[in-house]
Design an enzyme around this catalytic site. Structure first.
Site, mmCIF file in Angstrom:
data_model
loop_
_atom_site.group_PDB
_atom_site.id
_atom_site.type_symbol
_atom_site.label_atom_id
_atom_site.label_comp_id
_atom_site.label_asym_id
_atom_site.label_seq_id
_atom_site.Cartn_x
_atom_site.Cartn_y
_atom_site.Cartn_z
ATOM 1 N N CYS B 97 61.432 32.457 -0.135
ATOM 2 C CA CYS B 97 62.688 32.309 -0.826
ATOM 3 C C CYS B 97 63.702 31.627 0.134
ATOM 4 C CB CYS B 97 63.344 33.541 -1.602
ATOM 5 S SG CYS B 97 61.845 34.431 -2.563
ATOM 6 N N HIS B 370 67.195 30.817 -9.458
ATOM 7 C CA HIS B 370 66.628 30.858 -8.140
ATOM 8 C C HIS B 370 65.306 30.275 -8.246
ATOM 9 C CE1 HIS B 370 65.444 32.389 -4.477
ATOM 10 N NE2 HIS B 370 64.613 33.568 -4.574
#
Lengths: 138, 424
Positions: B97, B370
């Site tokens: 991420c 996200h």
């Protein structure tokens, strides 16, 4: 003296034999579970196998309601959650392991600090046979 | 100071002179190329004095796992084609991420070294074409090997950290709810975000749905009562519930970095990268503390060391709130609040837009969305907007902003970065 190579593959074979094995630095004595090739403390690569006592206490945990496919195959899911945790071993190390013998549908009933002992979960057969490290209330 | 921290400096100064991001959300009619094109077009338009795309000498593009999510790898040349940077070099970076912050790091080092003068850094991820189960499996590829085997999911690892924090410092779910409520307060102010509703809005919507179905309408006294109600906020990986978790998203973002001496050719308001740090972590079994990320501490020591700044100098930050507990741990690891005290400061409103230390004015990962590979440079997009006074309705009120920061986390803390930006 155990001659198997220091590796995760060996670590998992030991689990299948119901042994929780770590590596011990031959130079400074530092322990690692799962095993490590090199010592963080002194840099030595003289590692030897060391069987852990399999005793400890719960340091952190979670109860999983949305689970991965391999756990769903064991019948877990939203209506049947399971607990997995972090166990502080009596030797001063931690491992991550499934926690058996607690009520995962009542997460607040599970207490950090509760004494635990090791158990081994054998799943699948033949080529798919796998043993998972777990702990249960002592 | 931690091992490896230093006062290392860049070989020469580097400035951001443009930034863009696509809308974040679930877009069945757009693929990664479309999303990146959207971000790139906004970036080009954001350069005050203009940029000819032919002058971009190289690019780095963060992408975690489009290989898994849409069965396509090797995104460097694909993005080179989309943007017209072809045949010049475009390289994909992977740090779960934190992938696009790693892209920015490579771009930063390339300009600081003198190898290039004008480069692009960005990221993209396309997750919503998969089922929730597939995305869960795809993301779990970035847990530590031992965690996955023990049945941990991504929210599960953060759930375990939350129980350790609660036990050590006496906090509870109600304190994490303050983070969720705050993110949702900022959400309606971000037109590019995935969710635009406050918790109150969502409670009213749920009540209306129940009434329409002829079922008993819940009578919650406030947001927290709703968030404690499992019919509104079901458990995912206790104590992480649905509203503790960021969504599945598609999106892209990018920034343009140039050598300091060229910055004024592009804009009178460049934003300088004054501190950067990156650390690695080992997972739950070996990390030194269950209430901190060792990679964060390393990244922070490096970035503060490079910039000569201290936590109190940072006026606002975007931090990686993939789960509510993560935001709490980050604001302590980065030194914004003392260890074990962050939840009290948050309860007092200090991280709200009007507070002493605004965190995630964008709505955070929780509300903005996200798309994992796009998140790092999207956090930088928010800091760029705030520092230039261009954040519109969500502009931090009543303050002259000149120092902002972004913190990006990959995996379950395996990679953490901290970047400090300055408007001079």
């Amino acid at each position: 003296m155990e001659e198997r190579p220091i590796s995760d593959i060996s670590f998992r074979k030991f689990l299948a034999e119901e042994k929780l094995m770590g590596s011990k630095c031959g130079k400074c004595g530092k322990l690692y579970v799962p095993p490590r090739h090199f010592c963080y403390e002194c840099g030595s690569s003289q590692m030897e196998w060391h069987e852990m006592k399999g005793e400890g206490e719960l340091a952190a945990y979670t109860c999983i309601f949305v689970c991965p496919a391999f756990m769903a195959e064991e019948g877990y899911g939203r209506k049947n959650p399971y607990c997995t945790g972090v166990v502080a071993l009596s030797e001063g190390l931690r491992v991550v392991a499934r926690i058996e013998g607690v009520d995962a549908s009542k997460p607040e009933s599970i207490k950090i600090g509760m004494p635990l002992k090791v158990t081994f979960l054998h799943r699948g057969e033949g080529d798919k046979a796998k043993t998972y490290l777990a702990f249960k209330p002592a | 100071m931690m091992a490896g921290s230093s006062k290392r400096k860049l070989g020469r100064g580097v400035a951001i002179v443009g930034a863009g991001m696509s809308n974040f959300g679930m877009f069945p009619d757009k693929d990664s190329k479309d999303l990146f094109a959207e971000a790139f077009a906004e970036m080009l338009a954001s350069v005050d004095k203009g940029i000819d795309p032919a002058d971009i000498q190289a690019a780095w593009i963060g992408n975690f796992s489009n290989d898994f999510f849409v069965h396509q790898a090797h995104w460097g040349p694909i993005i080179a084609d989309v943007t017209g940077i072809v045949p010049r070099a475009v390289t994909r970076t992977e740090g779960a991420c934190a992938s696009s912050t790693l892209a920015m790091r490579d771009a930063l080092m390339a300009v600081a070294s003198g190898m290039y003068d004008i480069v692009l850094a960005g990221g993209v991820e396309e997750m919503s074409k998969c089922t929730t189960e597939e995305v869960t499996e795809g993301l779990a590829l970035a847990t530590s090997p031992y965690e996955g085997e023990a049945g941990y999911t991504f929210p599960g690892v953060f759930g375990a950290l939350a129980t350790a924090y609660f036990h050590k410092y006496g906090a509870g779910r109600e304190h994490l709810m303050n983070i969720t409520i705050k993110s949702h307060e900022n959400a309606p102010l971000n037109p590019k975000g995935q969710f635009k509703q406050t918790i109150r809005d969502l409670m009213e919507a749920k009540k209306a749905r129940m009434a329409k179905k002829g079922e008993p309408v819940p009578d919650w006294a406030d947001e927290k009562e709703a968030l404690f109600d499992p019919s509104f906020n079901p458990p995912v990986a206790w104590p992480m519930h649905l509203f503790d978790c960021c969504p599945i998203s598609d999106g892209a973002s990018c920034i343009l970095l140039v050598a300091e001496n060229l910055a004024k050719n592009f804009t009178d308001k460049p934003i300088y990268v004054v501190g950067f740090g990156q650390g690695s972590g080992r997972g739950l079994h070996a990390c030194p503390s269950l209430t901190s990320f060792e990679a964060n501490r390393q990244a922070a020591a490096e970035a503060y060391g490079m910039s000569g700044l201290k936590p109190k100098d940072v006026q606002f930050a975007e931090v990686h709130d993939c789960f509510s507990i993560a935001e709490l741990i980050h604001v302590e690891d980065l030194g914004f609040f003392p260890e074990g005290e962050g939840y009290k400061a948050i309860a007092e409103g200090e991280t709200r837009r009007e507070g002493r230390m605004p965190i995630n004015t964008s709505g955070g990962l929780k509300c903005k969305g996200h798309p994992v590979g796009a998140t790092g440079t999207a956090q930088m997009y928010e800091v760029w907007k705030q520092l230039r006074g261009e954040a519109g309705e969500r502009q931090i009120p009543g303050r002259d902003l000149y120092i902002g920061a972004t913190q990006n986390l990959g995996g379950t803390g395996g990679t953490c970065t901290f970047t400090i930006f300055e408007r001079r």
